[in-house]
Motif scaffolding. Structure first.
Motif, PDB file in Angstrom:
ATOM      1  N   ARG A 128     -10.641  -6.832   1.362  1.00 64.56           N
ATOM      2  CA  ARG A 128      -9.848  -6.439   0.192  1.00 64.56           C
ATOM      3  C   ARG A 128     -10.665  -5.380  -0.527  1.00 64.56           C
ATOM      4  O   ARG A 128     -11.836  -5.610  -0.876  1.00 64.56           O
ATOM      5  CB  ARG A 128      -9.577  -7.644  -0.708  1.00 64.56           C
ATOM      6  CG  ARG A 128      -8.649  -7.334  -1.852  1.00 64.56           C
ATOM      7  CD  ARG A 128      -7.240  -7.015  -1.350  1.00 64.56           C
ATOM      8  NE  ARG A 128      -6.427  -6.559  -2.491  1.00 64.56           N
ATOM      9  CZ  ARG A 128      -5.361  -5.813  -2.380  1.00 64.56           C
ATOM     10  NH1 ARG A 128      -4.954  -5.432  -1.191  1.00 64.56           N
ATOM     11  NH2 ARG A 128      -4.692  -5.444  -3.431  1.00 64.56           N
ATOM     12  N   VAL A 129     -10.075  -4.204  -0.717  1.00 65.98           N
ATOM     13  CA  VAL A 129     -10.815  -3.037  -1.183  1.00 65.98           C
ATOM     14  C   VAL A 129     -10.219  -2.540  -2.502  1.00 65.98           C
ATOM     15  O   VAL A 129      -9.005  -2.401  -2.619  1.00 65.98           O
ATOM     16  CB  VAL A 129     -10.744  -1.900  -0.130  1.00 65.98           C
ATOM     17  CG1 VAL A 129     -11.574  -0.711  -0.556  1.00 65.98           C
ATOM     18  CG2 VAL A 129     -11.145  -2.404   1.239  1.00 65.98           C
ATOM     19  N   GLU A 130     -11.095  -2.256  -3.450  1.00 63.38           N
ATOM     20  CA  GLU A 130     -10.669  -1.609  -4.694  1.00 63.38           C
ATOM     21  C   GLU A 130     -11.275  -0.220  -4.751  1.00 63.38           C
ATOM     22  O   GLU A 130     -12.471  -0.044  -4.487  1.00 63.38           O
ATOM     23  CB  GLU A 130     -11.109  -2.415  -5.912  1.00 63.38           C
ATOM     24  CG  GLU A 130     -10.273  -3.654  -6.089  1.00 63.38           C
ATOM     25  CD  GLU A 130     -10.275  -4.167  -7.513  1.00 63.38           C
ATOM     26  OE1 GLU A 130     -10.501  -3.377  -8.453  1.00 63.38           O
ATOM     27  OE2 GLU A 130     -10.049  -5.369  -7.663  1.00 63.38           O
ATOM     28  N   VAL A 131     -10.447   0.740  -5.100  1.00 61.11           N
ATOM     29  CA  VAL A 131     -10.868   2.131  -5.208  1.00 61.11           C
ATOM     30  C   VAL A 131     -10.636   2.561  -6.655  1.00 61.11           C
ATOM     31  O   VAL A 131      -9.545   2.368  -7.199  1.00 61.11           O
ATOM     32  CB  VAL A 131     -10.079   3.032  -4.235  1.00 61.11           C
ATOM     33  CG1 VAL A 131     -10.450   4.489  -4.408  1.00 61.11           C
ATOM     34  CG2 VAL A 131     -10.291   2.578  -2.800  1.00 61.11           C
ATOM     35  N   ARG A 132     -11.655   3.123  -7.265  1.00 63.44           N
ATOM     36  CA  ARG A 132     -11.563   3.660  -8.628  1.00 63.44           C
ATOM     37  C   ARG A 132     -12.183   5.040  -8.631  1.00 63.44           C
ATOM     38  O   ARG A 132     -13.263   5.242  -8.057  1.00 63.44           O
ATOM     39  CB  ARG A 132     -12.296   2.763  -9.639  1.00 63.44           C
ATOM     40  CG  ARG A 132     -11.752   1.353  -9.734  1.00 63.44           C
ATOM     41  CD  ARG A 132     -10.394   1.327 -10.460  1.00 63.44           C
ATOM     42  NE  ARG A 132      -9.819  -0.004 -10.425  1.00 63.44           N
ATOM     43  CZ  ARG A 132      -8.766  -0.353  -9.685  1.00 63.44           C
ATOM     44  NH1 ARG A 132      -8.180   0.525  -8.910  1.00 63.44           N
ATOM     45  NH2 ARG A 132      -8.296  -1.566  -9.712  1.00 63.44           N
ATOM     46  N   ASP A 133     -11.519   5.965  -9.264  1.00 63.07           N
ATOM     47  CA  ASP A 133     -11.996   7.347  -9.345  1.00 63.07           C
ATOM     48  C   ASP A 133     -12.333   7.918  -7.964  1.00 63.07           C
ATOM     49  O   ASP A 133     -13.324   8.627  -7.799  1.00 63.07           O
ATOM     50  CB  ASP A 133     -13.209   7.444 -10.275  1.00 63.07           C
ATOM     51  CG  ASP A 133     -12.861   7.022 -11.691  1.00 63.07           C
ATOM     52  OD1 ASP A 133     -11.744   7.358 -12.151  1.00 63.07           O
ATOM     53  OD2 ASP A 133     -13.681   6.343 -12.331  1.00 63.07           O
ATOM     54  N   SER A 147      -2.779  -2.712   4.594  1.00 58.42           N
ATOM     55  CA  SER A 147      -1.694  -3.520   4.046  1.00 58.42           C
ATOM     56  C   SER A 147      -1.982  -3.842   2.575  1.00 58.42           C
ATOM     57  O   SER A 147      -3.031  -3.504   2.050  1.00 58.42           O
ATOM     58  CB  SER A 147      -1.539  -4.814   4.855  1.00 58.42           C
ATOM     59  OG  SER A 147      -2.728  -5.578   4.792  1.00 58.42           O
ATOM     60  N   ALA A 148      -1.026  -4.521   1.939  1.00 56.93           N
ATOM     61  CA  ALA A 148      -1.153  -4.986   0.561  1.00 56.93           C
ATOM     62  C   ALA A 148      -1.626  -3.884  -0.383  1.00 56.93           C
ATOM     63  O   ALA A 148      -2.436  -4.099  -1.267  1.00 56.93           O
ATOM     64  CB  ALA A 148      -2.061  -6.207   0.483  1.00 56.93           C
ATOM     65  N   TYR A 149      -1.076  -2.690  -0.170  1.00 55.86           N
ATOM     66  CA  TYR A 149      -1.434  -1.540  -0.994  1.00 55.86           C
ATOM     67  C   TYR A 149      -0.832  -1.710  -2.386  1.00 55.86           C
ATOM     68  O   TYR A 149       0.339  -2.032  -2.540  1.00 55.86           O
ATOM     69  CB  TYR A 149      -0.912  -0.257  -0.347  1.00 55.86           C
ATOM     70  CG  TYR A 149      -1.013   0.948  -1.223  1.00 55.86           C
ATOM     71  CD1 TYR A 149      -2.230   1.594  -1.408  1.00 55.86           C
ATOM     72  CD2 TYR A 149       0.105   1.439  -1.889  1.00 55.86           C
ATOM     73  CE1 TYR A 149      -2.318   2.707  -2.227  1.00 55.86           C
ATOM     74  CE2 TYR A 149       0.010   2.552  -2.706  1.00 55.86           C
ATOM     75  CZ  TYR A 149      -1.195   3.172  -2.874  1.00 55.86           C
ATOM     76  OH  TYR A 149      -1.296   4.266  -3.681  1.00 55.86           O
ATOM     77  N   GLU A 150      -1.655  -1.486  -3.408  1.00 52.42           N
ATOM     78  CA  GLU A 150      -1.216  -1.566  -4.797  1.00 52.42           C
ATOM     79  C   GLU A 150      -1.828  -0.424  -5.599  1.00 52.42           C
ATOM     80  O   GLU A 150      -3.032  -0.397  -5.811  1.00 52.42           O
ATOM     81  CB  GLU A 150      -1.670  -2.889  -5.431  1.00 52.42           C
ATOM     82  CG  GLU A 150      -1.145  -4.131  -4.792  1.00 52.42           C
ATOM     83  CD  GLU A 150      -1.768  -5.390  -5.381  1.00 52.42           C
ATOM     84  OE1 GLU A 150      -2.298  -5.331  -6.504  1.00 52.42           O
ATOM     85  OE2 GLU A 150      -1.731  -6.414  -4.703  1.00 52.42           O
ATOM     86  N   PRO A 151      -0.997   0.514  -6.052  1.00 53.88           N
ATOM     87  CA  PRO A 151      -1.535   1.564  -6.915  1.00 53.88           C
ATOM     88  C   PRO A 151      -2.050   0.935  -8.207  1.00 53.88           C
ATOM     89  O   PRO A 151      -1.586  -0.113  -8.622  1.00 53.88           O
ATOM     90  CB  PRO A 151      -0.333   2.465  -7.196  1.00 53.88           C
ATOM     91  CG  PRO A 151       0.701   2.088  -6.199  1.00 53.88           C
ATOM     92  CD  PRO A 151       0.417   0.696  -5.772  1.00 53.88           C
ATOM     93  N   TYR A 154      -6.235  -2.128  -1.728  1.00 54.89           N
ATOM     94  CA  TYR A 154      -5.556  -2.356  -0.458  1.00 54.89           C
ATOM     95  C   TYR A 154      -6.365  -3.322   0.392  1.00 54.89           C
ATOM     96  O   TYR A 154      -7.515  -3.623   0.101  1.00 54.89           O
ATOM     97  CB  TYR A 154      -5.309  -1.036   0.282  1.00 54.89           C
ATOM     98  CG  TYR A 154      -6.504  -0.447   1.000  1.00 54.89           C
ATOM     99  CD1 TYR A 154      -6.615  -0.535   2.382  1.00 54.89           C
ATOM    100  CD2 TYR A 154      -7.512   0.225   0.302  1.00 54.89           C
ATOM    101  CE1 TYR A 154      -7.698   0.023   3.052  1.00 54.89           C
ATOM    102  CE2 TYR A 154      -8.590   0.783   0.966  1.00 54.89           C
ATOM    103  CZ  TYR A 154      -8.680   0.678   2.344  1.00 54.89           C
ATOM    104  OH  TYR A 154      -9.745   1.223   3.005  1.00 54.89           O
ATOM    105  N   THR A 155      -5.720  -3.825   1.437  1.00 56.70           N
ATOM    106  CA  THR A 155      -6.391  -4.685   2.409  1.00 56.70           C
ATOM    107  C   THR A 155      -6.534  -3.892   3.697  1.00 56.70           C
ATOM    108  O   THR A 155      -5.576  -3.291   4.169  1.00 56.70           O
ATOM    109  CB  THR A 155      -5.601  -5.982   2.643  1.00 56.70           C
ATOM    110  OG1 THR A 155      -5.518  -6.688   1.402  1.00 56.70           O
ATOM    111  CG2 THR A 155      -6.271  -6.870   3.679  1.00 56.70           C
TER     112      THR A 155
END
Length: 153
Positions: A65-70, A146-150, A51-52
């Motif tokens: 711009r953020v990436e989330v894993r686990d 914003s710009a949320y992407e599962p 997501y942003t």
């Protein structure tokens, strides 16, 4: 002529007083602005997504711009000059959406002056606005999501 000028002056003073009273009332009664807001969302944070985040807080300012894993932030890219500096100077300060929801819940349980959220159709937050004390400067926080992407898209 004098009566017309006096009437015009009285009407303009009345309008000014009325506008001042309306403006004062709109400034707030000091009541918390979270009373009618939903207490939580039905959205379940997935383990992985991107997501942003645009943040305006004392600690974290800029667009990321953020990436989330686990369930953890694994990558943060500063989109603008402020956020690039923030990524270098305070790594680890960029939250997951779940952490933002916890901040919202904490502000509500602490009876913050403002603890509001706007939600997308799927229930995830799009905007979180916090202000713990209306008389304190620099305790406000605004988070735009914003710009949320599962993951997997």
């Amino acid at each position: 002529m004098t009566a017309v000028r006096s009437l015009a002056r009285v009407l303009s003073v009345a309008a000014l007083v009325g506008a001042t009273l309306c403006g004062t009332a709109a400034c707030g009664s000091g009541e918390p602005k979270n009373a009618a807001a939903p207490t939580r969302t039905t959205w379940q944070e997935p383990e992985s997504y991107a997501y942003t985040l645009t943040s305006t807080t004392q600690v974290l300012a800029g667009t990321f711009r953020v990436e989330v894993r686990d369930g953890r932030v694994t990558e943060v890219i500063g989109v603008d000059e402020d956020s690039q500096r923030q990524v270098r100077e305070v790594p680890g300060e960029v939250p997951t959406i779940g952490e933002l929801l916890k901040r919202l819940a904490k502000a509500r349980s602490d009876n913050a002056h403002t603890a509001q959220a706007e939600y997308a159709a799927d229930g995830r937050p799009k905007r979180i606005s916090l202000d713990w004390d209306e008389k304190t400067v620099d305790d406000e926080a605004l988070y735009l999501i914003s710009a949320y992407e599962p993951a997997g898209r």
